[in-house]
Design an enzyme around this catalytic site. Structure first.
Site, PDB file in Angstrom:
ATOM      1  N   GLY A 126      15.210  17.864  42.402  1.00 54.50           N
ATOM      2  CA  GLY A 126      15.493  19.054  43.217  1.00 54.50           C
ATOM      3  C   GLY A 126      14.668  20.217  42.708  1.00 54.50           C
ATOM      4  O   GLY A 126      13.585  20.017  42.146  1.00 54.50           O
ATOM      5  N   ASN A 127      15.175  21.423  42.855  1.00 60.19           N
ATOM      6  CA  ASN A 127      14.424  22.610  42.416  1.00 60.19           C
ATOM      7  C   ASN A 127      14.064  22.488  40.931  1.00 60.19           C
ATOM      8  O   ASN A 127      12.909  22.680  40.546  1.00 60.19           O
ATOM      9  CB  ASN A 127      15.247  23.881  42.680  1.00 60.19           C
ATOM     10  CG  ASN A 127      14.568  25.109  42.086  1.00 60.19           C
ATOM     11  OD1 ASN A 127      14.529  25.275  40.870  1.00 60.19           O
ATOM     12  ND2 ASN A 127      13.994  25.947  42.920  1.00 60.19           N
TER      13      ASN A 127
ATOM     14  N   LYS B 273      30.297  32.479  37.253  1.00 60.85           N
ATOM     15  CA  LYS B 273      29.821  31.418  38.159  1.00 60.85           C
ATOM     16  C   LYS B 273      30.685  31.412  39.402  1.00 60.85           C
ATOM     17  O   LYS B 273      31.853  31.794  39.340  1.00 60.85           O
ATOM     18  CB  LYS B 273      29.933  30.049  37.473  1.00 60.85           C
ATOM     19  CG  LYS B 273      29.044  28.998  38.085  1.00 60.85           C
ATOM     20  CD  LYS B 273      27.672  29.102  37.487  1.00 60.85           C
ATOM     21  CE  LYS B 273      26.733  28.034  37.950  1.00 60.85           C
ATOM     22  NZ  LYS B 273      25.566  27.970  37.046  1.00 60.85           N
TER      23      LYS B 273
ATOM     24  N   GLY C  94      14.443  19.700  38.609  1.00 63.50           N
ATOM     25  CA  GLY C  94      13.745  18.472  38.205  1.00 63.50           C
ATOM     26  C   GLY C  94      12.348  18.389  38.811  1.00 63.50           C
ATOM     27  O   GLY C  94      11.395  17.978  38.136  1.00 63.50           O
TER      28      GLY C  94
ATOM     29  N   GLY D  83      16.609  13.562  38.527  1.00 64.73           N
ATOM     30  CA  GLY D  83      16.748  14.656  39.491  1.00 64.73           C
ATOM     31  C   GLY D  83      15.366  15.079  39.957  1.00 64.73           C
ATOM     32  O   GLY D  83      14.407  15.065  39.185  1.00 64.73           O
TER      33      GLY D  83
HETATM   34  N1  GLU Z   1      22.306  28.871  38.304  1.00 63.62           N
HETATM   35  C1  GLU Z   1      21.412  29.107  37.205  1.00 63.62           C
HETATM   36  C2  GLU Z   1      22.025  28.662  35.887  1.00 63.62           C
HETATM   37  O1  GLU Z   1      22.894  27.825  35.856  1.00 63.62           O
HETATM   38  C3  GLU Z   1      20.880  30.517  37.168  1.00 63.62           C
HETATM   39  C4  GLU Z   1      21.872  31.623  37.110  1.00 63.62           C
HETATM   40  C5  GLU Z   1      21.285  33.002  37.350  1.00 63.62           C
HETATM   41  O2  GLU Z   1      20.102  33.115  37.594  1.00 63.62           O
HETATM   42  O3  GLU Z   1      22.063  33.950  37.278  1.00 63.62           O
HETATM   43  O4  GLU Z   1      21.593  29.044  34.840  1.00 63.62           O
END
Ligand code: GLU
Length: 416
Positions: free
Chosen positions: A223-224, A106, A226, A221
Site C-alpha cells: 500500500g502507501n 488516533k 509498503g 504489504g
Molecule cells: N498514521 C500515521 C502513523 O501511524 C501518521 C500519523 C500522522 O501523520 O499524524 O504514524
C-alpha cells in the site's frame, strides 16, 4: 485475534521493569496505562439509496504532555476502540522518539470504505469532523491519514472544520489536519514520508546491525507505506525479492522489478496475476513470505502478523517494522532470543508523523518548503532518533524497542 491494546500495555510493563525507568517513573507508567480521553461517536449518513446508516467513529486522545494530540484516522471494517487505543498510545511514544512537539492520538471509523460511493465517503468523513469538532484544532488535536484514508479525505475534513469553526485564520484551519493535498496546504514529501523515514532509519542502523551494503529485502504489504518502501529500497540499490497484498505474495529470488509491479498494481488493482506475465516470479502465500530467507523483513501492513506461532520460522537477519504493532510481545521475545533485531514501529515508521509535523509548522507559518528541504530535515530527525534509540538500548542492554521506549518516557517525564 490478540487485543493490540493489551499488547501495547505488555510493552509498557516490560519497560517499567528496566532500572532506568524504575528510578524515573513517579507515576508516569500509571498515567500511560489509560488515555486522557477516549471518545466514541455515532455518525448518521444519508446513503445514496435514501436510507440512513449510522456508523461508529472514534477519537482517542492519549497523551498531550509534549504537544497537541497527533495521529491518523483509520477506516476499516475491523477497527474498534482497542485498536485505536493501542495506536494512540504508540503515537505518544512515536512522537517522543522522533522528538517532535506533539502528543499521541488516533481515530477511526468502523467501515469498509470499498462499500461506499464517493459521496457517501465524503458525508461520512465530514460527519466524523462534525461529531468531534469541539476537541479538534491545530493546538488541540491534529488528525492525519492512516489505513484507507487519503489526502482527499483530509481536504474534505479541513473544509468541514473551517465551516463549523468559522475560523477566519485559514492558516490555523489548514494546520488542523495534516496529510492534505499539496494545493490545499499539504507538504511536499508527506505521501512517501513513512517509507522514506523507514529507509533513513534502516540506513542509520545498518552497520550496527551487521547488515550488508546491499540487502535482500522482503516487504509485507504494498500500500502507501509498503509500496513506497519497496520503490525506495530498490532505488537505493537493494534487492526487493518479495512483496505482498491481501490476496497473496509474489517472489523472485533475483529481485522484483518494482516499477513493473507498481504499473501492474495500478492497472489491475493488485498483485494477483503478476506472475502470469512475469514467469521468473512465483506466487507464494503471506505466511511463506514472512518465512523467506533474507537480510531485512519489512512488515508494512497490519498489527499482529508475527506472533508466537510463526516467529520461530523467521529467517530474516533483521526486521524493520513499518506497520504499527506487527509483532506481538511473545513474538518479540522469541526474536530477541533468536538474535533477530527488530527496528521498532515507534522509530521505524515515525517519518510519516514527522513530515506531518513539518506540514503543521509550514501551515502555521504560511510557508511551503521544497521537497529537498523536507527530505533533509526528515533525514536529520530520523538519524538522531535512531542513534539515541541505539544508545538507550545499549546502555540498558535491551532491545531497540525498549531503547525507544526508554528514550520516549524520559522525554515525556522531562516535560511533566
Ligand atoms: N498514521 C500515521 C502513523 O501511524 C501518521 C500519523 C500522522 O501523520 O499524524 O504514524
Amino acid at each position: 485475534m490478540q487485543n493490540p491494546f493489551e499488547n501495547a500495555m505488555k510493552q509498557l510493563d516490560s519497560v517499567s521493569k528496566i532500572a532506568k525507568i524504575k528510578s524515573l517513573n513517579g507515576g508516569l507508567i500509571a498515567q500511560l496505562r489509560a488515555p486522557n480521553h477516549d471518545i466514541k461517536i455515532s455518525i448518521p449518513v444519508k446513503m445514496d439509496d435514501g436510507s440512513t446508516k449510522v456508523f461508529e467513529g472514534y477519537r482517542v486522545q492519549y497523551n498531550n504532555v509534549l504537544g497537541p494530540y497527533k495521529g491518523g484516522i483509520r477506516y476499516h471494517p475491523k477497527t474498534e476502540i482497542n485498536d485505536v487505543k493501542a495506536l494512540a498510545f504508540w503515537m505518544t511514544i512515536k512522537c517522543a522518539v522522533a522528538n517532535i512537539p506533539m502528543g499521541g492520538g488516533k481515530g477511526g471509523i468502523t467501515v469498509d470504505p470499498k462499500n461506499l460511493s464517493k459521496s457517501e465517503l465524503e458525508k461520512l468523513s465530514r460527519g466524523w469532523v462534525r461529531g468531534l469538532s469541539d476537541v479538534l484544532g491545530p493546538y488541540k488535536d491534529v488528525p492525519a491519514p492512516d489505513v484507507n484514508t487519503t489526502a482527499e479525505i483530509m481536504a474534505w475534513m479541513v473544509d468541514e472544520f473551517g465551516k463549523i469553526t468559522k475560523n477566519k485564520n485559514t492558516n490555523e484551519v489548514k494546520a488542523a489536519f495534516t496529510g492534505k493535498p499539496i494545493d490545499k496546504g499539504g507538504s511536499e514529501g508527506r505521501d512517501g514520508a513513512t517509507g522514506l523515514g523507514g529507509f533513513y532509519v534502516f540506513d542509520a542502523l545498518r552497520e550496527e546491525l551487521k547488515l550488508p551494503k546491499k540487502c535482500k529485502v522482503v516487504i509485507q504489504g504494498f500500500g502507501n507505506v509498503g509500496g513506497n518502501a519497496a520503490r525506495i529500497f530498490a532505488e537505493q540499490g537493494h534487492t526487493v525479492i518479495a512483496v505482498s497484498d491481501s490476496h497473496g505474495a509474489i517472489f523472485n529470488e533475483s529481485g522484483l522489478d518494482i516499477k513493473k509491479v507498481e504499473a501492474h498494481k495500478k492497472k489491475t488493482g493488485g498483485l494477483k496475476d503478476f506472475s502470469k506475465e512475469n514467469l521468473q516470479t512465483k506466487n507464494i502465500t503471506n505466511e511463506e513470505l514472512l518465512a523467506l530467507s533474507c537480510d531485512l523483513l519489512v512488515p508494512a501492513a497490519f498489527e499482529n502478523v508475527i506472533t508466537d506461532t510463526n516467529a520461530h520460522k523467521i529467517r530474516a537477519k533483521a526486521i524493520l517494522e513499518l506497520a504499527n504493532g506487527p509483532i506481538t510481545p511473545k513474538a518479540d521475545e522469541i526474536l530477541f532470543k533468536n538474535n533477530i533485531p527488530v527496528i521498532p514501529d515507534v522509530l521505524a515508521n515515525s517519518g510519516g508523523v514527522t513530515v506531518s509535523y513539518f506540514e503543521w509548522e509550514q501551515n502555521l507559518k504560511n510557508e511551503h518548503w521544497t521537497e529537498q528541504k523536507v527530505f533533509e530535515k526528515l533525514r536529520l530527525v530520523m538519524e538522531d532518533a535512531s542513534r539515541k534509540t541505539l544508545e538507550k538500548a545499549e546502555e540498558s542492554k535491551t532491545s531497540l524497542r525498549m531503547g525507544a521506549f526508554i528514550l520516549a518516557l524520559e522525554r515525556i517525564r522531562g516535560k511533566m
